[in-house]
Scaffold this motif. Structure first.
Motif, PDB file in Angstrom:
ATOM      1  N   MET A  96       0.863  -1.177   0.000  1.00  0.00           N
ATOM      2  CA  MET A  96       0.000   0.000   0.000  1.00  0.00           C
ATOM      3  C   MET A  96       0.900   1.228   0.000  1.00  0.00           C
ATOM      4  SD  MET A  96      -2.745  -1.321   2.872  1.00  0.00           S
ATOM      5  CE  MET A  96      -4.113  -0.277   2.402  1.00  0.00           C
ATOM      6  N   GLN A  97       0.494   2.251  -0.749  1.00  0.00           N
ATOM      7  CA  GLN A  97       1.312   3.461  -0.880  1.00  0.00           C
ATOM      8  C   GLN A  97       0.402   4.662  -1.042  1.00  0.00           C
ATOM      9  OE1 GLN A  97       5.001   2.997  -1.899  1.00  0.00           O
ATOM     10  NE2 GLN A  97       5.367   5.161  -1.526  1.00  0.00           N
ATOM     11  N   GLY A  98       0.661   5.722  -0.310  1.00  0.00           N
ATOM     12  CA  GLY A  98      -0.155   6.921  -0.415  1.00  0.00           C
ATOM     13  C   GLY A  98      -1.472   6.793   0.332  1.00  0.00           C
ATOM     14  N   ASN A  99      -2.273   7.869   0.309  1.00  0.00           N
ATOM     15  CA  ASN A  99      -3.521   7.909   1.069  1.00  0.00           C
ATOM     16  C   ASN A  99      -4.663   8.469   0.226  1.00  0.00           C
ATOM     17  OD1 ASN A  99      -2.663   7.295   4.075  1.00  0.00           O
ATOM     18  ND2 ASN A  99      -1.098   8.679   3.241  1.00  0.00           N
ATOM     19  N   ASN A 137      -6.989  10.980  -4.063  1.00  0.00           N
ATOM     20  CA  ASN A 137      -5.662  11.037  -3.463  1.00  0.00           C
ATOM     21  C   ASN A 137      -5.553  12.249  -2.537  1.00  0.00           C
ATOM     22  OD1 ASN A 137      -4.761   8.760  -4.878  1.00  0.00           O
ATOM     23  ND2 ASN A 137      -4.168   9.991  -6.636  1.00  0.00           N
ATOM     24  N   LEU A 138      -4.853  12.048  -1.408  1.00  0.00           N
ATOM     25  CA  LEU A 138      -4.667  13.121  -0.442  1.00  0.00           C
ATOM     26  C   LEU A 138      -3.166  13.278  -0.162  1.00  0.00           C
ATOM     27  CD1 LEU A 138      -7.293  14.407   0.578  1.00  0.00           C
ATOM     28  CD2 LEU A 138      -6.824  13.445   2.822  1.00  0.00           C
ATOM     29  N   SER A 139      -2.670  14.501  -0.219  1.00  0.00           N
ATOM     30  CA  SER A 139      -1.263  14.772   0.073  1.00  0.00           C
ATOM     31  C   SER A 139      -1.036  14.804   1.581  1.00  0.00           C
ATOM     32  CB  SER A 139      -0.835  16.099  -0.547  1.00  0.00           C
ATOM     33  OG  SER A 139      -1.518  17.180   0.077  1.00  0.00           O
ATOM     34  N   TRP A 155      -1.002 -11.843 -10.411  1.00  0.00           N
ATOM     35  CA  TRP A 155      -0.684 -10.445 -10.132  1.00  0.00           C
ATOM     36  C   TRP A 155      -1.991  -9.662 -10.149  1.00  0.00           C
ATOM     37  CZ3 TRP A 155       3.894  -7.859  -9.081  1.00  0.00           C
ATOM     38  CH2 TRP A 155       3.895  -6.473  -9.220  1.00  0.00           C
ATOM     39  N   ILE A 156      -2.288  -8.926  -9.058  1.00  0.00           N
ATOM     40  CA  ILE A 156      -3.569  -8.233  -8.919  1.00  0.00           C
ATOM     41  C   ILE A 156      -3.345  -6.734  -8.739  1.00  0.00           C
ATOM     42  CG2 ILE A 156      -5.681  -8.058  -7.558  1.00  0.00           C
ATOM     43  CD1 ILE A 156      -5.226 -10.949  -6.702  1.00  0.00           C
ATOM     44  N   LEU A 157      -4.062  -5.943  -9.531  1.00  0.00           N
ATOM     45  CA  LEU A 157      -3.981  -4.491  -9.456  1.00  0.00           C
ATOM     46  C   LEU A 157      -5.371  -3.912  -9.210  1.00  0.00           C
ATOM     47  CD1 LEU A 157      -1.639  -3.808 -12.507  1.00  0.00           C
ATOM     48  CD2 LEU A 157      -1.009  -3.698 -10.086  1.00  0.00           C
ATOM     49  N   PRO A 158      -5.500  -2.901  -8.347  1.00  0.00           N
ATOM     50  CA  PRO A 158      -6.815  -2.284  -8.101  1.00  0.00           C
ATOM     51  C   PRO A 158      -7.256  -1.439  -9.291  1.00  0.00           C
ATOM     52  CG  PRO A 158      -5.107  -1.117  -6.893  1.00  0.00           C
ATOM     53  CD  PRO A 158      -4.446  -2.325  -7.498  1.00  0.00           C
ATOM     54  N   ILE A 159      -8.540  -1.525  -9.621  1.00  0.00           N
ATOM     55  CA  ILE A 159      -9.128  -0.693 -10.670  1.00  0.00           C
ATOM     56  C   ILE A 159      -9.796   0.535 -10.061  1.00  0.00           C
ATOM     57  CG2 ILE A 159     -10.850  -0.609 -12.514  1.00  0.00           C
ATOM     58  CD1 ILE A 159     -10.452  -3.606 -12.894  1.00  0.00           C
ATOM     59  N   SER A 160     -10.537   0.325  -8.986  1.00  0.00           N
ATOM     60  CA  SER A 160     -11.167   1.441  -8.268  1.00  0.00           C
ATOM     61  C   SER A 160     -11.171   1.131  -6.776  1.00  0.00           C
ATOM     62  CB  SER A 160     -12.586   1.696  -8.774  1.00  0.00           C
ATOM     63  OG  SER A 160     -13.439   0.612  -8.456  1.00  0.00           O
ATOM     64  N   GLN A 161     -11.015   2.187  -5.976  1.00  0.00           N
ATOM     65  CA  GLN A 161     -10.974   2.029  -4.525  1.00  0.00           C
ATOM     66  C   GLN A 161     -11.859   3.104  -3.881  1.00  0.00           C
ATOM     67  OE1 GLN A 161      -6.935   1.355  -2.862  1.00  0.00           O
ATOM     68  NE2 GLN A 161      -6.154   1.638  -4.959  1.00  0.00           N
ATOM     69  N   HIS A 162     -12.900   2.660  -3.207  1.00  0.00           N
ATOM     70  CA  HIS A 162     -13.768   3.575  -2.462  1.00  0.00           C
ATOM     71  C   HIS A 162     -13.802   3.063  -1.018  1.00  0.00           C
ATOM     72  CE1 HIS A 162     -15.131   5.743  -6.031  1.00  0.00           C
ATOM     73  NE2 HIS A 162     -15.147   4.570  -6.633  1.00  0.00           N
ATOM     74  N   LYS A 163     -12.846   3.554  -0.245  1.00  0.00           N
ATOM     75  CA  LYS A 163     -12.691   3.070   1.123  1.00  0.00           C
ATOM     76  C   LYS A 163     -13.413   3.981   2.105  1.00  0.00           C
ATOM     77  CE  LYS A 163      -8.302   0.665   0.405  1.00  0.00           C
ATOM     78  NZ  LYS A 163      -6.945   0.431   0.934  1.00  0.00           N
ATOM     79  N   ASN A 164     -13.722   3.407   3.270  1.00  0.00           N
ATOM     80  CA  ASN A 164     -14.402   4.178   4.316  1.00  0.00           C
ATOM     81  C   ASN A 164     -13.418   5.134   4.974  1.00  0.00           C
ATOM     82  OD1 ASN A 164     -16.714   2.603   3.842  1.00  0.00           O
ATOM     83  ND2 ASN A 164     -16.101   1.089   5.369  1.00  0.00           N
ATOM     84  N   GLY A 165     -13.725   6.429   4.925  1.00  0.00           N
ATOM     85  CA  GLY A 165     -12.869   7.400   5.588  1.00  0.00           C
ATOM     86  C   GLY A 165     -11.514   7.558   4.927  1.00  0.00           C
ATOM     87  N   LEU A 166     -10.526   7.939   5.737  1.00  0.00           N
ATOM     88  CA  LEU A 166      -9.159   8.184   5.282  1.00  0.00           C
ATOM     89  C   LEU A 166      -8.329   6.917   5.457  1.00  0.00           C
ATOM     90  CD1 LEU A 166      -6.847  10.049   4.382  1.00  0.00           C
ATOM     91  CD2 LEU A 166      -6.647  10.806   6.778  1.00  0.00           C
ATOM     92  N   MET A 205      -4.972   4.207   3.596  1.00  0.00           N
ATOM     93  CA  MET A 205      -3.902   4.030   2.635  1.00  0.00           C
ATOM     94  C   MET A 205      -4.466   3.413   1.359  1.00  0.00           C
ATOM     95  SD  MET A 205      -0.447   2.936   4.623  1.00  0.00           S
ATOM     96  CE  MET A 205       0.457   3.584   3.206  1.00  0.00           C
ATOM     97  N   LYS A 206      -3.787   3.675   0.245  1.00  0.00           N
ATOM     98  CA  LYS A 206      -4.240   3.220  -1.062  1.00  0.00           C
ATOM     99  C   LYS A 206      -3.552   1.908  -1.433  1.00  0.00           C
ATOM    100  CE  LYS A 206      -2.947   5.634  -4.642  1.00  0.00           C
ATOM    101  NZ  LYS A 206      -2.872   6.707  -5.647  1.00  0.00           N
ATOM    102  N   ASP A 207      -4.358   0.920  -1.870  1.00  0.00           N
ATOM    103  CA  ASP A 207      -3.790  -0.350  -2.322  1.00  0.00           C
ATOM    104  C   ASP A 207      -2.920  -0.126  -3.549  1.00  0.00           C
ATOM    105  OD1 ASP A 207      -5.402  -1.318  -0.366  1.00  0.00           O
ATOM    106  OD2 ASP A 207      -6.448  -2.782  -1.600  1.00  0.00           O
ATOM    107  N   SER A 208      -1.797  -0.842  -3.614  1.00  0.00           N
ATOM    108  CA  SER A 208      -0.884  -0.730  -4.746  1.00  0.00           C
ATOM    109  C   SER A 208      -0.951  -1.977  -5.631  1.00  0.00           C
ATOM    110  CB  SER A 208       0.549  -0.500  -4.260  1.00  0.00           C
ATOM    111  OG  SER A 208       1.439  -0.380  -5.340  1.00  0.00           O
ATOM    112  N   PHE A 209      -0.563  -3.128  -5.092  1.00  0.00           N
ATOM    113  CA  PHE A 209      -0.662  -4.375  -5.850  1.00  0.00           C
ATOM    114  C   PHE A 209      -0.655  -5.553  -4.885  1.00  0.00           C
ATOM    115  CE2 PHE A 209       3.927  -4.110  -5.352  1.00  0.00           C
ATOM    116  CZ  PHE A 209       4.292  -5.430  -5.118  1.00  0.00           C
TER     117      PHE A 209
END
Length: 351
Positions: free
Chosen positions: A55-58, A64-66, A324-335, A337-341
């Motif tokens: 997981m990388q980033g938020n 995406n959030l900086s 090998w699995i890559l996310p297409i869309s991510q709608h997570k609850n709240g704030l 981390m973002k899935d990478s692979f």
């Protein structure tokens, strides 16, 4: 890494013995799908899977959030003395390695029992900023946990089977057996070291008891296989906290290159509720300490390969697979981390 795996699969396909008629690669689903088939009476199978997830980033509400934007988010633990009013510790990246050891046994032609144990190794890097004033960067630190996470036993019961289609039910029980209150030293927004209970996502288990149930359908069309699987994982225990209900939907298509090699494409849609309950000792100016910041909806695409060969001999062949699995869309609850692979390598052997 991927180039080496492809080379190994190619070598095994071309150089290792002849596969028995019943042991063809396309008879197995992608390695990321579990419990996809039954066995004949008195047949055993062992399996090993190694999964690497990063997981990388938020993200917040799918965007995406900086780091600077995260520092403006309110801290839900304001009632705690000396706690910053806004988030001050920011996750940068996380890796999780999972080792799954499984065994299957068929007491009858209609029922196959599947046991599984999971071992997890988690690591996270975080940056700490000053809690007030200039919010300057103070430094980074790492936390990690390691241990047995859960064990499960599931029954797979045949509903229907002919030359082109088959379907079966899943019904099982899972128990979290890992630690759920691991502590570690962290760098605080006060620029000091403190020992705290790690957030929920870094614990090796939630200690909950769960019911697993679902259905799998597989259809064969010449050199193609179409599969669909729906699995529910529902907690039934009354622990102080536990991860939410999950629904896992898999749809895949496979193409047989030959008896020894098949290629697959899989869509995975996972829906998970946020955490139920909370641990009062988990409180910090970091998003992962908030039990509401868990769960969500993730759609992913998986590309994989199965190969079958006779490495160790015996009545049945050996299976080696990779996906090998890559996310297409991510709608997570709240704030969160973002899935990478996600990458999974697995081996199976029937007896």
């Amino acid at each position: 890494m991927i180039t080496k795996l492809h080379a190994l699969l190619f070598y095994l396909t071309l150089n290792l013995s002849t596969v028995l008629a019943d042991d063809v690669a396309i008879h197995h689903a992608p390695i990321g799908v579990m419990g996809d088939h039954l066995h004949n009476k008195d047949e055993w199978m062992i399996s090993m899977r190694i999964t690497q997830m990063t997981m990388q980033g938020n993200i917040l509400n799918g965007k995406n959030l900086s780091d600077s934007e995260i520092l403006e988010q309110p801290n839900p633990f304001l009632s705690i003395p000396n706690m910053p009013t806004k988030l001050s510790v920011i996750p940068q990246n996380m890796s999780m390695r999972m080792f799954m050891l499984g065994v299957m046994y068929a007491p009858t032609n209609s029922l196959t029992l599947m046991g599984m144990s999971m071992f997890e190794d988690k690591g996270m890097k975080l940056n700490t900023h000053q809690g007030m004033m200039t919010r300057q960067y103070l430094g980074s630190f790492k936390t990690s946990t390691l241990g047995l996470s859960n064990v499960s036993i599931t029954g797979l019961y045949k509903l229907h089977k002919n030359s082109n289609t088959r379907s079966h039910l899943h019904l099982g029980f899972q128990k979290g057996v890992g630690k759920n209150a691991v502590t570690a030293s962290v760098l605080t927004p006060m620029n000091s070291q403190s020992t705290v209970t790690l957030p929920y996502g870094m614990q090796t288990s939630d200690r909950s008891a769960r019911i697993i149930y679902g259905i799998t359908n597989v259809s064969t069309f010449k050199n193609f296989v179409l599969g669909n699987q729906l699995i529910f994982n529902t907690p039934v225990s009354t622990d102080p906290w536990h991860f939410g209900d999950s629904r896992n939907i898999n749809s895949w298509i496979q193409k047989a290159v030959n008896n020894q090699l098949s290629l697959s494409c899989r869509l995975n849609y996972r829906i998970e509720d946020s955490i139920t309950g909370e641990d009062p000792t988990i409180m910090a100016a970091v998003q992962t300490a908030n039990a509401r910041n868990y769960g969500g909806k993730i759609l992913s695409l998986g590309l994989g390969a199965n190969t079958v060969f006779n490495l160790f001999g015996g009545k049945h062949g050996d299976r080696l697979a990779v996906e090998w699995i890559l996310p297409i869309s991510q709608h997570k609850n709240g704030l969160q981390m973002k899935d990478s692979f996600v990458m999974t390598i697995g081996y199976q052997k029937s007896f």
